[in-house]
Design a protein around this motif. Structure first.
Motif, PDB file in Angstrom:
ATOM      1  N   ALA A   1       0.867  -1.184   0.000  1.00 18.22           N
ATOM      2  CA  ALA A   1       0.000   0.000   0.000  1.00 18.22           C
ATOM      3  C   ALA A   1       0.900   1.229   0.000  1.00 18.22           C
ATOM      4  O   ALA A   1       1.911   1.265   0.717  1.00 18.22           O
ATOM      5  N   ALA A   2       0.556   2.191  -0.829  1.00 17.94           N
ATOM      6  CA  ALA A   2       1.371   3.405  -0.911  1.00 17.94           C
ATOM      7  C   ALA A   2       0.456   4.593  -1.164  1.00 17.94           C
ATOM      8  O   ALA A   2      -0.700   4.432  -1.551  1.00 17.94           O
ATOM      9  N   PHE A   3       0.991   5.772  -0.935  1.00 13.73           N
ATOM     10  CA  PHE A   3       0.166   6.959  -1.157  1.00 13.73           C
ATOM     11  C   PHE A   3       1.009   8.115  -1.668  1.00 13.73           C
ATOM     12  O   PHE A   3       2.234   8.153  -1.507  1.00 13.73           O
ATOM     13  N   THR A   4       0.322   9.053  -2.309  1.00 11.48           N
ATOM     14  CA  THR A   4       0.894  10.339  -2.699  1.00 11.48           C
ATOM     15  C   THR A   4      -0.046  11.396  -2.166  1.00 11.48           C
ATOM     16  O   THR A   4      -1.266  11.266  -2.320  1.00 11.48           O
ATOM     17  N   ALA A   5       0.496  12.414  -1.524  1.00  9.46           N
ATOM     18  CA  ALA A   5      -0.380  13.434  -0.941  1.00  9.46           C
ATOM     19  C   ALA A   5       0.157  14.833  -1.168  1.00  9.46           C
ATOM     20  O   ALA A   5       1.357  15.075  -1.073  1.00  9.46           O
ATOM     21  N   ASN A   6      -0.740  15.724  -1.504  1.00  8.20           N
ATOM     22  CA  ASN A   6      -0.505  17.166  -1.381  1.00  8.20           C
ATOM     23  C   ASN A   6      -1.596  17.576  -0.408  1.00  8.20           C
ATOM     24  O   ASN A   6      -2.694  17.962  -0.806  1.00  8.20           O
ATOM     25  N   ALA A   7      -1.290  17.437   0.853  1.00  4.80           N
ATOM     26  CA  ALA A   7      -2.357  17.527   1.846  1.00  4.80           C
ATOM     27  C   ALA A   7      -1.815  18.054   3.168  1.00  4.80           C
ATOM     28  O   ALA A   7      -0.599  18.120   3.371  1.00  4.80           O
ATOM     29  N   CYS A   8      -2.737  18.371   4.057  1.00  3.52           N
ATOM     30  CA  CYS A   8      -2.342  18.906   5.359  1.00  3.52           C
ATOM     31  C   CYS A   8      -1.679  17.809   6.192  1.00  3.52           C
ATOM     32  O   CYS A   8      -1.666  16.626   5.825  1.00  3.52           O
ATOM     33  N   ALA A   9      -1.164  18.215   7.339  1.00  2.90           N
ATOM     34  CA  ALA A   9      -0.426  17.272   8.192  1.00  2.90           C
ATOM     35  C   ALA A   9      -1.317  16.125   8.642  1.00  2.90           C
ATOM     36  O   ALA A   9      -0.894  14.961   8.648  1.00  2.90           O
ATOM     37  N   ILE A  10      -2.561  16.435   9.001  1.00  3.58           N
ATOM     38  CA  ILE A  10      -3.462  15.382   9.500  1.00  3.58           C
ATOM     39  C   ILE A  10      -3.757  14.378   8.395  1.00  3.58           C
ATOM     40  O   ILE A  10      -3.691  13.156   8.601  1.00  3.58           O
ATOM     41  N   CYS A  11      -4.057  14.869   7.217  1.00  2.00           N
ATOM     42  CA  CYS A  11      -4.395  13.989   6.098  1.00  2.00           C
ATOM     43  C   CYS A  11      -3.177  13.149   5.686  1.00  2.00           C
ATOM     44  O   CYS A  11      -3.304  11.942   5.434  1.00  2.00           O
ATOM     45  N   THR A  12      -2.015  13.802   5.635  1.00  2.00           N
ATOM     46  CA  THR A  12      -0.792  13.073   5.257  1.00  2.00           C
ATOM     47  C   THR A  12      -0.483  11.989   6.290  1.00  2.00           C
ATOM     48  O   THR A  12      -0.154  10.849   5.931  1.00  2.00           O
ATOM     49  N   ALA A  13      -0.598  12.349   7.571  1.00  2.00           N
ATOM     50  CA  ALA A  13      -0.325  11.370   8.628  1.00  2.00           C
ATOM     51  C   ALA A  13      -1.328  10.220   8.566  1.00  2.00           C
ATOM     52  O   ALA A  13      -0.965   9.047   8.740  1.00  2.00           O
ATOM     53  N   ALA A  14      -2.590  10.559   8.295  1.00  2.00           N
ATOM     54  CA  ALA A  14      -3.618   9.513   8.219  1.00  2.00           C
ATOM     55  C   ALA A  14      -3.325   8.559   7.060  1.00  2.00           C
ATOM     56  O   ALA A  14      -3.495   7.342   7.186  1.00  2.00           O
TER      57      ALA A  14
END
Lengths: 320, 125
Positions: free
Chosen positions: B54-67
Motif C-alpha cells: 500500500a502506498a500513497f501520494t499526498a498534497n495535503a495537510c499534516a493530519i491527512c498526510t499522517a492519516a
C-alpha cells in the motif's frame, strides 16, 4: 506584449495595408530591443512602438505613412536632435535605424508569412531566427531559420524570436489571478495549477494558457524546466512543501513563494529537515516580490510581476 | 493544553511511511477535498485477497498526510475485507490528539480513497 501573430490578427480586418517598422540598429542606447516593431495602418491605426513613445514613434508614423503612399521599403535613420530638447538638456542623444516597409494584410505577404512562421516555431517552444536582407529601395528578403547554427552564414539583420517565458502559478488565489493578467501582458505563457477545481477556473484565469487541476506536485513537474518561472501563490504548506522539494532541485529559473518572513522561515526549516541544502533553499524568493508596500491582490501581484521582470532582465534582486 | 497534532500525527507527517508510487497497483483512487484542496492518492497491490503493498501520494495537510501514512501501515498484509472494514473511528483513535470537527474530513480522506479503490476490485467468485 503580444506576439507577431496576435499583433497582426488584431489589425487584420481593420487595415488593408500597414507600414511595418522594425528597429534594426541603435546608437547611443535604446529603450527597446532590436527587432521591436511598430505598425502604422493605412486607415490610421497604430500598434506597437520602436521606442517608448515620444519623438521617435512620431517620426515612424510620418515616415510610415509616406512609404505606404510610395509603396516601397526604406531604411530610415531617426536622430533625436530636436533643437529645443537639446537646449533644455532633455535630448537623449540616440540615433535609430528603422526598416520601414508596406505589408499587406488583405492577402498574402512574404514579410507577414515569414514572421508568422517564426512565431509558430517559437510557440512550439523553440527559438526561431528571421534573417532580413535589404538593398536600397528593394523589398526586403527574409529567411526563417529554426537553427542558430545556420544564422552565422546567412548575413543580414537577424532577429531571434524566442519562445515566451513560462510562468507556473501554483495556487489559484486572487493574487495568482491578478499576476496571471500582468504576466500575460508581459508576454509570459501562464500555467495555473491547483488541487481545487472551483478556484482554477477559466472565469478567474481567462488569459492562462493552461489550467491544470489535480495533484499539484505532479502537475508542476513537467514544467520545471530551465528558463521557467514558478510562483507559489497558494499560501498553504500542503502544496508548497511537495512542490518546493522538486522545484528547488530543478533547473527552473525562478522560485518565489507568497509568505511573510516568519512563515517562509518555517517552510525553509521543514525543507531543511527533508534534506534540502542551503544552496537549494537559497534559491527561494520568500517573501516574494519587490517591497512596494501594497496589500491588495493586484498590488501584491504587481510587486511579484516587477520582480519577474527584474529576473528576466538579469537585474540583481535584493533579498527581503 | 489540547493539541490538534498528537505525537502520531507529527511523526507520520514528518516521516511518512509508504509515500511513493507503486509500479503496478491493482487498484488506486485519488480522493480530494474540494474546499481545502487536500489531495491524496492511495494505491494498493492486491494478491490473493490481501494487500501486499500500500502506498500513497499526498498534497495535503499534516493530519491527512499522517492519516494516509498510518493507513498504509495498518492495511499492509491485511485481507481486503479487513481493510474495507477499517472504520473512521479506528483511524481517528489511531491518530490521537484532539481533532476538531472541521478536521475530521482531513483525517478520513485517505480511508475514503482506499474504500473507493477496493470497491473497484472484482467481487470474489
Amino acid at each position: 506584449m503580444a506576439d507577431f501573430i496576435e499583433q497582426i490578427e488584431s489589425l487584420r480586418g481593420q487595415e488593408r495595408r500597414v507600414a511595418m517598422a522594425t528597429l534594426v540598429a541603435a546608437r547611443g542606447g535604446s529603450p527597446r530591443p532590436l527587432g521591436a516593431k511598430m505598425f502604422v495602418g493605412e486607415g490610421g491605426r497604430l500598434l506597437g512602438s520602436v521606442s517608448i513613445g515620444g519623438c521617435v514613434d512620431a517620426r515612424v508614423v510620418e515616415e510610415g505613412e509616406r512609404l505606404l503612399r510610395e509603396n516601397r521599403a526604406q531604411r530610415v535613420t531617426v536622430t533625436v536632435d530636436d533643437v529645443e530638447a537639446i537646449e533644455l538638456g532633455l535630448n537623449c542623444g540616440a540615433e535609430f535605424d528603422l526598416l520601414i516597409e508596406p505589408v499587406r494584410l488583405d492577402g498574402p505577404d512574404p514579410a507577414v508569412a515569414a514572421y508568422e512562421e517564426a512565431t509558430r516555431i517559437s510557440r512550439s517552444g523553440r527559438a526561431a531566427f528571421v534573417v532580413t536582407t535589404q538593398e536600397g529601395n528593394d523589398a526586403p528578403g527574409r529567411l526563417v531559420l529554426p537553427d542558430a547554427c545556420d544564422v552565422v552564414t546567412a548575413g543580414g539583420f537577424v532577429e531571434r524570436i524566442a519562445p515566451a517565458d513560462t510562468l507556473v502559478l501554483v495556487g489559484a488565489s486572487d493574487v495568482a489571478a491578478a499576476l496571471a493578467r500582468f504576466a500575460t501582458a508581459l508576454g509570459m505563457r501562464v500555467v495555473v495549477v491547483d488541487g481545487r477545481e472551483r478556484y482554477a477556473t477559466r472565469a478567474r484565469f481567462g488569459s492562462a494558457a493552461e489550467l491544470l487541476v489535480g495533484m499539484p506536485s505532479e502537475l508542476v513537474r513537467p514544467h520545471l524546466t530551465a528558463g521557467a518561472f514558478l510562483v507559489l501563490a497558494a499560501h498553504d504548506y500542503k502544496y508548497e512543501l511537495p512542490v518546493l522539494r522538486d522545484a528547488l532541485r530543478s533547473p527552473v529559473r525562478y522560485v518565489g513563494m507568497l509568505a511573510g518572513r516568519k512563515r517562509a522561515d518555517g517552510v525553509r526549516a521543514l525543507l531543511r529537515d527533508d534534506g534540502l541544502t542551503e544552496a537549494e533553499l537559497g534559491r527561494l524568493h520568500a517573501p516574494i516580490g519587490l517591497d512596494i508596500g501594497g496589500r491588495e491582490p493586484e498590488e501584491i501581484a504587481l510587486s511579484i510581476a516587477a520582480q519577474l521582470v527584474a529576473v528576466r532582465e538579469g537585474k540583481p534582486i535584493a533579498r527581503r | 493544553m489540547t493539541t490538534v497534532y498528537g505525537a502520531t500525527v507529527l511523526e507520520h507527517f514528518r516521516r511518512p511511511r509508504n509515500q511513493r508510487r507503486l509500479e503496478r497497483p491493482t487498484v488506486a483512487h485519488e480522493g480530494y477535498n474540494p474546499l481545502c484542496g487536500d489531495r491524496v492518492r492511495v494505491e494498493l497491490e492486491i494478491d490473493d485477497g490481501a494487500v501486499r503493498n500500500a502506498a500513497f501520494t499526498a498534497n495535503a495537510c499534516a493530519i491527512c498526510t499522517a492519516a494516509a501514512s498510518l493507513l498504509t501501515v495498518q492495511i499492509t498484509g491485511a485481507s481486503t475485507r479487513e481493510a474495507s472494514l477499517l472504520s473512521d473511528a479506528a483511524m481517528l483513535a489511531a491518530l490521537g490528539g484532539e481533532l476538531p470537527p472541521a478536521r475530521l474530513a482531513c483525517a478520513t480522506l485517505p480511508l475514503r480513497a482506499m474504500r473507493t479503490a477496493l470497491a473497484a476490485l472484482p467481487a470474489p467468485a
